[in-house]
Scaffold this motif. Structure first.
Motif, short mmCIF file in Angstrom:
data_model
loop_
_atom_site.label_atom_id
_atom_site.label_comp_id
_atom_site.label_asym_id
_atom_site.label_seq_id
_atom_site.Cartn_x
_atom_site.Cartn_y
_atom_site.Cartn_z
N VAL A 1 45.79 37.19 40.69
CA VAL A 1 46.68 37.99 39.85
C VAL A 1 46.82 37.29 38.51
O VAL A 1 47.12 36.09 38.45
N SER A 2 46.59 38.02 37.44
CA SER A 2 46.66 37.42 36.11
C SER A 2 48.11 37.16 35.71
O SER A 2 49.05 37.66 36.35
N THR A 3 48.29 36.37 34.67
CA THR A 3 49.63 36.23 34.10
C THR A 3 50.05 37.58 33.51
O THR A 3 49.21 38.35 33.02
N PRO A 4 51.34 37.88 33.55
CA PRO A 4 51.79 39.19 33.05
C PRO A 4 51.58 39.32 31.54
O PRO A 4 51.74 38.35 30.80
N TYR A 5 51.21 40.52 31.15
CA TYR A 5 50.97 40.79 29.72
C TYR A 5 51.99 41.84 29.27
O TYR A 5 51.88 43.02 29.63
N PRO A 6 53.04 41.42 28.51
CA PRO A 6 54.08 42.37 28.14
C PRO A 6 53.65 43.24 26.95
O PRO A 6 52.81 42.84 26.14
N ASN A 7 54.27 44.42 26.86
CA ASN A 7 54.01 45.26 25.69
C ASN A 7 54.87 44.80 24.51
O ASN A 7 55.61 43.81 24.61
N GLY A 8 54.81 45.48 23.40
CA GLY A 8 55.51 45.04 22.19
C GLY A 8 57.00 44.98 22.33
O GLY A 8 57.65 44.09 21.73
N THR A 9 57.60 45.84 23.13
CA THR A 9 59.06 45.86 23.29
C THR A 9 59.52 45.01 24.46
O THR A 9 60.73 44.83 24.65
N GLY A 10 58.59 44.51 25.25
CA GLY A 10 58.96 43.69 26.41
C GLY A 10 59.52 44.48 27.56
O GLY A 10 60.05 43.89 28.51
N THR A 11 59.36 45.80 27.54
CA THR A 11 59.92 46.63 28.62
C THR A 11 58.89 46.99 29.69
O THR A 11 59.24 47.51 30.74
N VAL A 12 57.64 46.72 29.41
CA VAL A 12 56.57 46.99 30.38
C VAL A 12 55.66 45.77 30.43
O VAL A 12 55.31 45.21 29.39
N ALA A 13 55.29 45.36 31.63
CA ALA A 13 54.37 44.23 31.80
C ALA A 13 53.19 44.67 32.66
O ALA A 13 53.35 45.40 33.64
N LEU A 14 52.00 44.21 32.27
CA LEU A 14 50.78 44.59 32.99
C LEU A 14 50.22 43.37 33.71
O LEU A 14 50.07 42.29 33.13
N TYR A 15 49.92 43.52 35.01
CA TYR A 15 49.27 42.48 35.81
C TYR A 15 47.87 42.99 36.18
O TYR A 15 47.72 44.10 36.70
N SER A 16 46.85 42.19 35.93
CA SER A 16 45.49 42.51 36.36
C SER A 16 45.29 41.88 37.73
O SER A 16 45.39 40.66 37.89
N VAL A 17 45.01 42.71 38.73
CA VAL A 17 44.93 42.26 40.12
C VAL A 17 43.48 42.36 40.60
O VAL A 17 42.93 43.46 40.70
N THR A 18 42.87 41.22 40.88
CA THR A 18 41.51 41.19 41.40
C THR A 18 41.55 41.21 42.92
O THR A 18 42.24 40.39 43.55
N LEU A 19 40.80 42.13 43.51
CA LEU A 19 40.79 42.27 44.97
C LEU A 19 39.67 41.43 45.58
O LEU A 19 38.72 41.03 44.89
N ASP A 20 39.78 41.18 46.87
CA ASP A 20 38.76 40.41 47.58
C ASP A 20 37.46 41.19 47.75
O ASP A 20 36.39 40.60 47.90
N HIS A 21 37.56 42.53 47.74
CA HIS A 21 36.42 43.36 48.11
C HIS A 21 35.98 44.24 46.94
O HIS A 21 36.72 44.42 45.96
N ASP A 22 34.79 44.80 47.07
CA ASP A 22 34.25 45.74 46.10
C ASP A 22 35.28 46.86 45.88
O ASP A 22 35.79 47.44 46.84
N PRO A 23 35.61 47.15 44.61
CA PRO A 23 36.68 48.13 44.34
C PRO A 23 36.46 49.50 44.96
O PRO A 23 37.43 50.24 45.18
N SER A 24 35.20 49.87 45.23
CA SER A 24 34.94 51.18 45.83
C SER A 24 34.80 51.13 47.34
O SER A 24 34.52 52.15 47.97
#
Length: 736
Positions: free
Chosen positions: A471-494
């Motif tokens: 799981v990546s470090t959180p990436y907040p938007n400009g207002t700090g009200t939304v944060a995005l986490y990039s989540v890498t799974l163990d398996h092929d996404p499909s």
């Protein structure tokens, strides 16, 4: 009810089909002119049919993956996933060195300086953990209109520039990602359409030459359906534009097969009747009118069942099916009208010259093979029903192990395409889920900023979920009200494992662990697959029953009975199960695939049920015809197989062969569809309609026509002409 006596000794009947037949036979030039004018107008003014491979565009807005995508685009417009990915590795296959990474950075700078249209940013990524490759992410403007082709044109230019700039660097590379996959899908689709078109037309030419021994008859569907296809394509494009329908890229290839395959079927129904009337002594124009009269109801009933099946897809929650259904329904409707008007008009002009140079049309063939099959059917209907029924049931058992896959993008491109090759290289060099990570977005519901403690704690919780690799470090938007986490799974996404992770623990934990005053949304490609799976399961529960009920009602109206339609639909359902089972055995259990394309059961259901009903209608209406001539149920079944068998066999062979041409496309999606539909049609024609249906009808006897007496013997006065078929498409006259 009779209106006038015809020259050939028959009678002019009242009703829509007799009137249509007489008008078409005597005004062929008017009909042909109307079709030509319609084709010119449609080709001149209709828009181009646009297609897409974006699975998310097929989902309605209430699904979580779509809501997450919308939130990501609004909160993080600058952090959108790259539209394309340049993948680079050493030409000698050795690990990348610091000098190689510097060359990658230099390449990125050169590409940026080239100012390629619609390439807005380039970002150099870190080398893969095993140091075998490195990437450059390519940002492009969102292309909501597939006809603008901004992204695909940018990929074309990038590919040329990349190969030029790599010269002398010791590196090699290619471009993958969404935009590149779209470009390769379009290119692959164009090649597939050409290949499928040639194979379909070639097959039809050869089989019609064998059946009628006339190049004129063989060319008839090629020329006439070529005109019809232009009208159908234009009407579909207008409908797609008017109702904002998203059309999958595989639809255009399927349209070729539907138009030529189904169209040739309807031409066969008419031509067999036309030849039959000529043998009975009618003049060519009388034979045309009589063929439209006799075959018209069968063609409309069969076509109506197909159209209803396709239109039932409008009840789907997936835009893919909602657009596919009307597109194929329009194609069949236009083909049906052509089969009742354009084809008879051309034949009316040609007369008996349509069979040139063969003279075989003058003499009724003995039909020894089908006569022998019919005699065996009449003597032992229980054996025929048991063997054919057990065969379909045995295949149907395998259908229960069906597993769906949801990656349309890779399924619609050839394995040798650049985007597919470099996507696989990227997957091999990284963890399986690194190529398409999922996104979790934490949003404040009160408008307050998210605190660092909340973000850190929430991220730690996500990292502990089984099936999550990183799981990546959180990436907040400009207002700090939304944060995005990039989540890498163990398996092929499909893969099924990744889908299970997102559907279960990831979404559950993401929702439940969200701090007070926040909500969470899980998005990304795998989340789209999860929601498509949910939508498809809904469609199974709605579309299948609705289509079955409406087709049963059509059968009831055509046969004027209750019992026969019920076991006919049961036999079609058994044929569907057998088809899916055969496809699972070949492609999933033996072919080494993790699963079959998710839309396969729905597509199969529409084609196998509808076209299987077509052949059932042809067989059972001929069986009823023989019963009305005074034969008992077993004798009627024997004669029905003798006379309707050649028509069903010819139509089934041509249609199954036409759909089998889809397997030549080199795409897994079309290969699976081609086999499944062709196998389903073969089972419907040569097992279900040829053996199972007449055998069951012979066993049920007069009760099949309850509560009416549609099989009651009729005198020549009530039937119009002794031994004359009421309607259907049998190949031989019933006169003995």
């Amino acid at each position: 009810m009779k209106q006038a006596v015809l020259e050939g000794g028959g009678t002019a009947e009242r009703g829509f089909f007799p009137a249509l037949g007489r008008w078409v036979a005597h005004h062929p030039w008017r009909v042909i002119a109307a079709w030509v004018v319609a084709a010119v107008a449609v080709v001149g003014f209709a828009p181009k049919l646009a297609t897409t491979t974006d699975e998310a565009s097929f989902l309605p807005s209430h699904y979580e993956s779509v809501q997450a995508l919308n939130l990501q685009e609004s909160a993080f417009p600058q952090a959108a996933a790259p539209a394309a990915m340049i993948v680079l590795e050493r030409a000698d296959g050795a690990p990348l060195t610091a000098a190689d990474s510097a060359a990658v950075s230099a390449l990125s700078a050169k590409l940026q300086a080239a100012h390629i249209p619609d390439v807005t940013a380039l970002q150099v990524g870190q080398p893969a953990p095993n140091k075998t490759l490195q990437t450059i992410g390519v940002q492009m403007p969102t292309d909501n209109d597939p006809q603008l082709k901004a992204q695909t044109d940018a990929v074309k230019a990038l590919r040329t520039q990349v190969q030029s700039d790599l010269s002398g660097t010791g590196l090699k590379g290619g471009i993958t990602g969404t935009a590149a996959q779209t470009l390769d899908s379009q290119s692959s689709g164009n090649k597939a359409e050409a290949l499928i078109g040639v194979a379909t037309i070639g097959l039809i030419l050869v089989l019609l030459l064998i059946i009628f021994r006339s190049p004129v008859v063989a060319l008839l569907p090629i020329i006439t359906i070529g005109v019809v296809s232009q009208i159908a394509d234009g009407l579909i494009a207008w409908a797609s534009k008017a109702f904002d329908l998203k059309t999958d890229s595989s639809v255009t290839s399927m349209l070729i097969v539907v138009l030529f395959g189904v169209g040739t079927d309807y031409i066969l129904f008419f031509m067999f009747r036309y030849r039959e009337r000529l043998r009975a002594g009618d003049t060519p124009k009388e034979a045309v009118a009589g063929a439209v009269t006799r075959a018209g109801e069968a063609i409309v009933s069969a076509g109506g069942a197909v159209i209803v099946s396709f239109m039932a897809l409008t009840l789907s929650t997936l835009g893919l099916f909602r657009s596919l259904g009307p597109a194929l329904a329009i194609a069949v409707a236009v083909t049906l009208v052509a089969g009742l008007t354009l084809i008879p008009s051309v034949v009316s002009l040609l007369g008996t010259r349509v069979f040139w140079p063969s003279k075989a049309w003058r003499v009724e063939p003995r039909g020894a093979r089908f006569a022998a099959i019919g005699r065996g059917m009449g003597r032992h209907p229980a054996r025929f029903a048991a063997v054919s029924g057990v065969l379909m049931a045995a295949l149907a058992i395998a259908a229960f192990s069906f597993r769906p896959t949801f990656d349309l993008s890779s399924g619609s491109t050839a394995k040798s395409s650049e985007s597919t090759v470099w996507q696989k290289n990227l997957q091999d060099a990284s963890s399986a889920g690194a190529t398409m990570p999922s996104q979790v977005m934490l949003r404040s519901t009160s408008g307050a900023k998210l605190t660092e403690d909340e973000l850190a704690s929430y991220g730690g919780t996500l990292a502990k979920i089984p099936g999550v690799a990183q799981v990546s470090t959180p990436y907040p938007n400009g207002t700090g009200t939304v944060a995005l986490y990039s989540v890498t799974l163990d398996h092929d996404p499909s893969s099924s494992a990744a889908i299970a992770t997102v559907k279960g623990p990831l979404r559950t934990t993401a929702h439940q662990a969200a701090p007070a005053g926040t909500t969470a949304l899980v998005g990304g490609t795998t989340a789209v697959f999860v929601d498509i799976n949910k939508a498809v399961n809904h469609d199974y529960a709605v579309v299948f029953p609705v289509a079955a009920i409406i087709i049963t009602l059509i059968l009831g109206l055509v046969l004027r009975a209750v019992v026969a339609p019920l076991y006919l639909m049961a036999s079609v359902g058994l044929g569907f199960g057998a088809t899916l089972g055969a496809t699972v055995l070949l492609f999933q259990n033996s072919g080494g695939n993790n699963g079959l394309i998710f839309m396969l059961p729905v597509i199969m259901y529409m084609f196998v049920v509808a076209l299987g009903t077509d052949y059932n209608i042809l067989m059972i209406t001929r069986l009823r015809e023989e019963a009305r001539a005074g034969r008992d149920p077993r004798a009627a079944a024997a004669e029905a197989v003798r006379h309707a068998g050649p028509t069903i066999g010819a139509a089934g062979l041509i249609l199954a062969g036409s759909f089998a041409s889809l397997m030549l496309a080199g795409q897994s999606t079309l290969t699976q569809m081609g086999f499944a539909i062709s196998a389903g049609i073969a089972i419907a024609a040569f097992v279900m309609s040829m053996f199972f249906t007449p055998a069951i009808t012979a066993l049920v006897g007069h009760a099949a026509w309850w509560p009416g007496r549609a099989d009651a013997a009729r005198t020549p006065a009530t039937r119009g002409e002794a031994g004359e078929p009421e309607y259907g498409a049998a190949g031989a006259s019933s006169r003995r």
